[in-house]
Design a protein around this motif. Structure first.
Motif, PDB file in Angstrom:
ATOM      1  N   GLN A 153      -4.631  16.364  -2.781  1.00 41.95           N
ATOM      2  CA  GLN A 153      -5.125  17.142  -1.298  1.00 41.95           C
ATOM      3  C   GLN A 153      -4.247  17.372  -0.493  1.00 41.95           C
ATOM      4  N   HIS A 154      -3.165  16.894  -0.234  1.00 45.63           N
ATOM      5  CA  HIS A 154      -2.068  17.225   0.914  1.00 45.63           C
ATOM      6  C   HIS A 154      -0.846  17.435   0.163  1.00 45.63           C
ATOM      7  N   ASN A 155      -0.461  17.557  -0.772  1.00 49.24           N
ATOM      8  CA  ASN A 155       0.754  17.715  -1.418  1.00 49.24           C
ATOM      9  C   ASN A 155       1.876  16.764  -1.030  1.00 49.24           C
ATOM     10  N   GLU A 156       1.743  15.964  -0.121  1.00 52.98           N
ATOM     11  CA  GLU A 156       2.799  14.945   0.093  1.00 52.98           C
ATOM     12  C   GLU A 156       1.861  13.746   0.797  1.00 52.98           C
ATOM     13  N   VAL A 157       2.381  12.661   0.785  1.00 52.62           N
ATOM     14  CA  VAL A 157       1.651  11.312   1.357  1.00 52.62           C
ATOM     15  C   VAL A 157       2.863  10.411   1.940  1.00 52.62           C
ATOM     16  N   GLU A 158       2.424   9.784   2.888  1.00 50.69           N
ATOM     17  CA  GLU A 158       3.307   8.981   3.253  1.00 50.69           C
ATOM     18  C   GLU A 158       2.459   7.428   3.398  1.00 50.69           C
ATOM     19  N   LEU A 159       3.494   6.467   2.580  1.00 54.06           N
ATOM     20  CA  LEU A 159       3.151   5.122   2.251  1.00 54.06           C
ATOM     21  C   LEU A 159       3.686   4.400   3.463  1.00 54.06           C
ATOM     22  N   SER A 160       3.152   3.500   3.937  1.00 55.56           N
ATOM     23  CA  SER A 160       3.732   2.650   4.948  1.00 55.56           C
ATOM     24  C   SER A 160       3.251   1.045   4.860  1.00 55.56           C
ATOM     25  N   MET A 200       5.911  -8.524   3.846  1.00 56.56           N
ATOM     26  CA  MET A 200       5.830  -8.610   2.415  1.00 56.56           C
ATOM     27  C   MET A 200       5.194  -7.592   1.439  1.00 56.56           C
ATOM     28  N   ALA A 201       4.516  -6.608   2.341  1.00 63.41           N
ATOM     29  CA  ALA A 201       4.074  -5.682   1.577  1.00 63.41           C
ATOM     30  C   ALA A 201       4.875  -4.409   1.233  1.00 63.41           C
ATOM     31  N   ILE A 202       6.055  -4.559   1.782  1.00 62.88           N
ATOM     32  CA  ILE A 202       7.050  -3.451   1.458  1.00 62.88           C
ATOM     33  C   ILE A 202       7.243  -3.330   0.133  1.00 62.88           C
ATOM     34  N   ALA A 203       7.493  -4.735  -0.547  1.00 59.19           N
ATOM     35  CA  ALA A 203       7.639  -4.490  -2.030  1.00 59.19           C
ATOM     36  C   ALA A 203       6.518  -3.795  -2.971  1.00 59.19           C
ATOM     37  N   THR A 204       5.462  -3.763  -2.477  1.00 60.14           N
ATOM     38  CA  THR A 204       4.429  -2.950  -2.655  1.00 60.14           C
ATOM     39  C   THR A 204       4.497  -1.645  -2.745  1.00 60.14           C
ATOM     40  N   VAL A 205       4.943  -1.083  -1.598  1.00 60.77           N
ATOM     41  CA  VAL A 205       5.332   0.420  -1.381  1.00 60.77           C
ATOM     42  C   VAL A 205       6.283   0.714  -2.426  1.00 60.77           C
ATOM     43  N   LYS A 240      10.889  12.043  -0.139  1.00 59.24           N
ATOM     44  CA  LYS A 240      11.298  13.160   0.680  1.00 59.24           C
ATOM     45  C   LYS A 240      12.222  12.545   1.952  1.00 59.24           C
ATOM     46  N   LYS A 241      11.622  11.232   2.365  1.00 63.38           N
ATOM     47  CA  LYS A 241      12.292  10.641   3.398  1.00 63.38           C
ATOM     48  C   LYS A 241      11.974   9.122   3.303  1.00 63.38           C
ATOM     49  N   ILE A 242      12.679   8.457   3.531  1.00 62.31           N
ATOM     50  CA  ILE A 242      12.572   6.874   3.580  1.00 62.31           C
ATOM     51  C   ILE A 242      12.907   6.434   5.009  1.00 62.31           C
ATOM     52  N   MET A 243      12.021   5.942   5.947  1.00 61.56           N
ATOM     53  CA  MET A 243      12.324   5.255   7.329  1.00 61.56           C
ATOM     54  C   MET A 243      12.142   3.693   7.267  1.00 61.56           C
ATOM     55  N   THR A 244      13.064   2.902   7.736  1.00 62.60           N
ATOM     56  CA  THR A 244      12.921   1.669   8.023  1.00 62.60           C
ATOM     57  C   THR A 244      12.943   1.216   9.634  1.00 62.60           C
ATOM     58  N   SER A 245      12.250   0.078   9.845  1.00 60.57           N
ATOM     59  CA  SER A 245      12.352  -0.285  11.269  1.00 60.57           C
ATOM     60  C   SER A 245      11.806  -1.661  11.431  1.00 60.57           C
ATOM     61  N   LYS A 263       9.023  -7.712  12.775  1.00 53.07           N
ATOM     62  CA  LYS A 263       8.412  -7.640  11.129  1.00 53.07           C
ATOM     63  C   LYS A 263       8.956  -6.312  10.587  1.00 53.07           C
ATOM     64  N   ALA A 264       9.724  -6.402   9.383  1.00 54.03           N
ATOM     65  CA  ALA A 264      10.392  -5.177   8.884  1.00 54.03           C
ATOM     66  C   ALA A 264       9.013  -4.366   8.562  1.00 54.03           C
ATOM     67  N   LYS A 265       9.446  -2.818   8.666  1.00 56.40           N
ATOM     68  CA  LYS A 265       8.324  -1.805   8.336  1.00 56.40           C
ATOM     69  C   LYS A 265       9.018  -0.744   7.602  1.00 56.40           C
ATOM     70  N   ILE A 266       8.602  -0.166   6.571  1.00 55.19           N
ATOM     71  CA  ILE A 266       8.994   0.940   5.711  1.00 55.19           C
ATOM     72  C   ILE A 266       8.154   1.918   5.687  1.00 55.19           C
ATOM     73  N   GLU A 267       8.313   3.287   5.854  1.00 57.86           N
ATOM     74  CA  GLU A 267       7.689   4.427   5.601  1.00 57.86           C
ATOM     75  C   GLU A 267       8.238   5.248   4.357  1.00 57.86           C
ATOM     76  N   ILE A 268       7.533   5.755   3.392  1.00 58.59           N
ATOM     77  CA  ILE A 268       8.259   6.384   2.458  1.00 58.59           C
ATOM     78  C   ILE A 268       7.395   7.669   2.310  1.00 58.59           C
ATOM     79  N   LEU A 269       7.928   8.991   2.401  1.00 59.29           N
ATOM     80  CA  LEU A 269       7.204  10.273   2.303  1.00 59.29           C
ATOM     81  C   LEU A 269       7.445  10.529   1.168  1.00 59.29           C
ATOM     82  N   LEU A 270       6.144  10.684   0.308  1.00 59.93           N
ATOM     83  CA  LEU A 270       6.493  11.372  -1.370  1.00 59.93           C
ATOM     84  C   LEU A 270       5.924  12.670  -1.349  1.00 59.93           C
ATOM     85  N   GLY A 271       6.537  13.508  -2.112  1.00 60.03           N
ATOM     86  CA  GLY A 271       5.935  14.842  -2.347  1.00 60.03           C
ATOM     87  C   GLY A 271       5.733  14.932  -3.845  1.00 60.03           C
ATOM     88  N   LYS A 272       4.980  15.979  -4.265  1.00 59.72           N
ATOM     89  CA  LYS A 272       4.714  16.198  -5.512  1.00 59.72           C
ATOM     90  C   LYS A 272       5.988  16.772  -6.360  1.00 59.72           C
TER      91      LYS A 272
END
Length: 130
Positions: free
Chosen positions: A47-54, A58-63, A79-84, A99-108
């Motif tokens: 739908q969007h060509n890219e998606v951000e998983l956050s 403990m859910a970081i391992a799942t992402v 495309k991009k990996i952000m941690t905070s 708490k650790a946080k991760i955001e990963i931007l994936l593209g097709k």
């Protein structure tokens, strides 16, 4: 009742932060199975060509696992990996705990549409044989 619905719809339109994040999936390692998120990510990418998983904690391992599955199948590129860290309260009135946080931007990938079409075709063939 109509006024409330209208107000909520208007709120979503004017809230630019949420409007820009229609392609975000917040992953939990307890709510849904891994392949629910893998398949949801594929649909969002269609739908969007890219998606951000956050994810948090403990859910970081799942992402990371979702990302690796999609990369290994030739469907996604990072495309991009952000941690905070985010301050979270374990219980009401408790002290905030980082708490650790991760955001990963994936593209097709270039092959994404081709691979998805082939997978759909294979699924249809398998259903016809059963």
């Amino acid at each position: 009742m109509e006024g409330i619905t209208e107000g909520v719809n208007n709120l979503n339109i004017t809230d630019s932060a949420s409007a820009n994040k229609k392609n975000r999936i917040q992953v939990s390692n307890t709510k849904k199975p891994l392949f629910f998120y893998v398949n949801l990510t594929k649909r969002y990418m269609q739908q969007h060509n890219e998606v951000e998983l956050s994810a948090l904690g403990m859910a970081i391992a799942t992402v990371v696992t979702i990302t690796e599955i999609l990369k290994n199948n030739g469907l996604a590129v990072e495309k991009k990996i952000m941690t905070s860290t985010v301050d979270m309260r374990e219980e009401t009135g408790g002290r905030p705990v980082p708490k650790a946080k991760i955001e990963i931007l994936l593209g097709k990938t270039e092959k994404f549409d081709e691979l998805m079409a082939a997978a759909t075709e294979e699924l249809i063939d398998n259903e016809e044989q059963s």
